[in-house]
Design an enzyme around this catalytic site. Sequence first.
Site, PDB file in Angstrom:
ATOM      1  N   TYR A 199     -14.992  10.919   8.254  1.00  0.00           N
ATOM      2  CA  TYR A 199     -14.308  11.199   6.994  1.00  0.00           C
ATOM      3  C   TYR A 199     -15.088  12.131   6.061  1.00  0.00           C
ATOM      4  O   TYR A 199     -14.678  12.361   4.932  1.00  0.00           O
ATOM      5  CB  TYR A 199     -13.975   9.885   6.271  1.00  0.00           C
ATOM      6  CG  TYR A 199     -12.730   9.951   5.418  1.00  0.00           C
ATOM      7  CD1 TYR A 199     -11.473   9.749   5.971  1.00  0.00           C
ATOM      8  CD2 TYR A 199     -12.801  10.204   4.053  1.00  0.00           C
ATOM      9  CE1 TYR A 199     -10.329   9.825   5.204  1.00  0.00           C
ATOM     10  CE2 TYR A 199     -11.651  10.282   3.273  1.00  0.00           C
ATOM     11  CZ  TYR A 199     -10.422  10.093   3.856  1.00  0.00           C
ATOM     12  OH  TYR A 199      -9.286  10.161   3.086  1.00  0.00           O
ATOM     13  N   GLU A 221      -7.755   5.164  -4.656  1.00  0.00           N
ATOM     14  CA  GLU A 221      -8.250   5.948  -3.524  1.00  0.00           C
ATOM     15  C   GLU A 221      -8.640   7.328  -4.031  1.00  0.00           C
ATOM     16  O   GLU A 221      -7.776   8.170  -4.267  1.00  0.00           O
ATOM     17  CB  GLU A 221      -7.202   6.078  -2.411  1.00  0.00           C
ATOM     18  CG  GLU A 221      -6.891   4.786  -1.684  1.00  0.00           C
ATOM     19  CD  GLU A 221      -5.974   4.998  -0.484  1.00  0.00           C
ATOM     20  OE1 GLU A 221      -5.834   6.158  -0.038  1.00  0.00           O
ATOM     21  OE2 GLU A 221      -5.415   4.002   0.008  1.00  0.00           O
ATOM     22  N   ASN A 242       0.814  -1.205   0.000  1.00  0.00           N
ATOM     23  CA  ASN A 242       0.000   0.000   0.000  1.00  0.00           C
ATOM     24  C   ASN A 242       0.852   1.260   0.000  1.00  0.00           C
ATOM     25  O   ASN A 242       1.602   1.498   0.947  1.00  0.00           O
ATOM     26  CB  ASN A 242      -0.913   0.009   1.238  1.00  0.00           C
ATOM     27  CG  ASN A 242      -1.871   1.188   1.210  1.00  0.00           C
ATOM     28  OD1 ASN A 242      -2.637   1.340   0.267  1.00  0.00           O
ATOM     29  ND2 ASN A 242      -1.802   2.023   2.230  1.00  0.00           N
ATOM     30  N   GLU A 243       0.736   2.045  -1.079  1.00  0.00           N
ATOM     31  CA  GLU A 243       1.457   3.312  -1.193  1.00  0.00           C
ATOM     32  C   GLU A 243       2.930   3.144  -0.812  1.00  0.00           C
ATOM     33  O   GLU A 243       3.509   3.968  -0.097  1.00  0.00           O
ATOM     34  CB  GLU A 243       0.787   4.390  -0.325  1.00  0.00           C
ATOM     35  CG  GLU A 243      -0.608   4.748  -0.805  1.00  0.00           C
ATOM     36  CD  GLU A 243      -1.225   5.891  -0.026  1.00  0.00           C
ATOM     37  OE1 GLU A 243      -1.895   6.735  -0.655  1.00  0.00           O
ATOM     38  OE2 GLU A 243      -1.061   5.944   1.207  1.00  0.00           O
TER      39      GLU A 243
END
Length: 591
Positions: free
Chosen positions: A301, A234, A157-158
Amino acid sequence: MTSFSIEGRDFIINGKKTQIISGAIHYFRVVPEYWRDRLLKLKACGFNTVETYIAWNIHEPKRGQFNFTGIADIVRFIEIAGELDLHVIIRPSPYICAEWDFGGLPSWLLAEDGMKLRCYYQPYLDRVDAYYDVLMPLLVPHLHTNGGPIIAMQVENEYGSYGNDKAYLAYIREGMIKRGINVLLFTSDGPEDHMLQGGMLPCTLPTANFGSKPEEAFAKLSEYEPDRPLMCMEYWNGWFDHWGEEHHVRGFDDVADVLDRILKSGASVNFYMFQGGTNFGFYNGANYFTSYEPTVTSYDYNALLSESGDITDKYLAIRSVISKYADIPEGIMPPSIPKKSYGTVPMTGQARLFGQLEALSKPVKRAYTETMEKLGQDYGFVLYTTHVSGPRPLSKVTVQEVRDRALVYFNGHYEGVIERNKHELTLAIGEGDIALETPLEGASLSLLVENMGRINYGWKMQDPKGITEGVRIERQFLYDWTMHPLPLDDLSGIVYSPLETGAGLQEEPTFYSGSFHVDQPEDTFLNMTGWTKGVVFVNGFNLGRYWEIGPQVTLYVPAPLLRTGDNEIIIFELHGAKNLQVTLQDHPDLG
């Protein structure tokens, strides 16, 4: 059985060119009783796919001890998505970021001397292998190649935002394949050269993460992957909050406009987040760029669904955009989950922390201070106590260094707070640089250190908690410590007394208890106005942290945590409260 393939720039699902329109819902941030409700609302908005991370630390909280039940039942979450004819994207990377404690890595990794994270370091890889040996066989039956809904899985991830160890990435990828993962594998990174260069792998689909300027992001991604589908893995349609900030809000008109441009381009998209949910317990993460910034309990969020799963204006705007590109299912929207105000709940009992240590903890004696992880503890607090010889003149006390916040007691009297961002603080009494004066017979020095969330992103992730090096009075390190681990995972042994007069003006951290009656359990929100800082438990479930600095004011209490009849609230307050009562209301207040 779902068929899934790639032809040039297109995803082909069941023989048809398909834009993946996905939304993130983290099963570990939503109580299991509400998984179906959230997934139905996802589908009713026009989404065809759900995406979730898998958080290693909830599945292997202690090394070799695995949990896949309750809120950790990832298999059941996938099954419900399949029952609703949703595709599933799984991101089981050992590291997930996600504003989740330690980026999903288990805290016990930090107990191992010399541990190196997210690179080709064999002890780390061995721990990942042992985890994947248990996790991957649970997922394999649910791959689309085996008749299930999982169409794709992430390798890491990233990673390009962290490192460039391609041998490590290849090892993780091959480890998935050899355990039977034969669906599309992908990476996700920011659309910048160094990030894509560090995070991409051969034979693995690169995807991009961004919140705006899709044309620029996809142009950069196309420089590195000109012949395969473009996907925003994302799409940041909101943001998260740190304690002491304002609540983040992003207007739905802007979010809808960017989505329209993404879909018009023919690219696929995954909303981060469709619903954020809640950082229950002590699972919030933290950031460190110029200073330490812990994330609040709510992971609302400002997403399409609120923290409690309510439809928002953003949801309606996004559904309108999606309707231009895909069919919107009719007649499947579940009814709104009711909310209720249960009114004011007075606290009726209290128990001061120092008098409950025997019920809460087994002391550990060492010459030196140990970190929380070295004590075999993952979350909560540690109380460090030693004896200071006397006499001594006024002296400065320094924690080297505190992770993350210490309440200091000298001979049982509260003296002040030492915080991570100010760890050279002199304990002040009144004005000036007055510090501690030790009498002839000496004095006890105690520090209650709170783990406020491990760093989940960037170069400071090696973030053990407690006291990492030692405690000094002036230049002299203090030795001979007694440490009480306080994970607060079992409060059943606490003995409460009736409230004392002026009990809110406490001299030490205190547990308060109260109860309220419920005829029909419904969602509610616990308003903590008037309290300072601490943790709340309802019927033994850790709702999470509160702090008067905001922005979050209320804690979400899902109805499945309540029971018909009497319900118990326990508040662990660190400093004191203006009024020893709370209010259960029918709406949130996020600041």
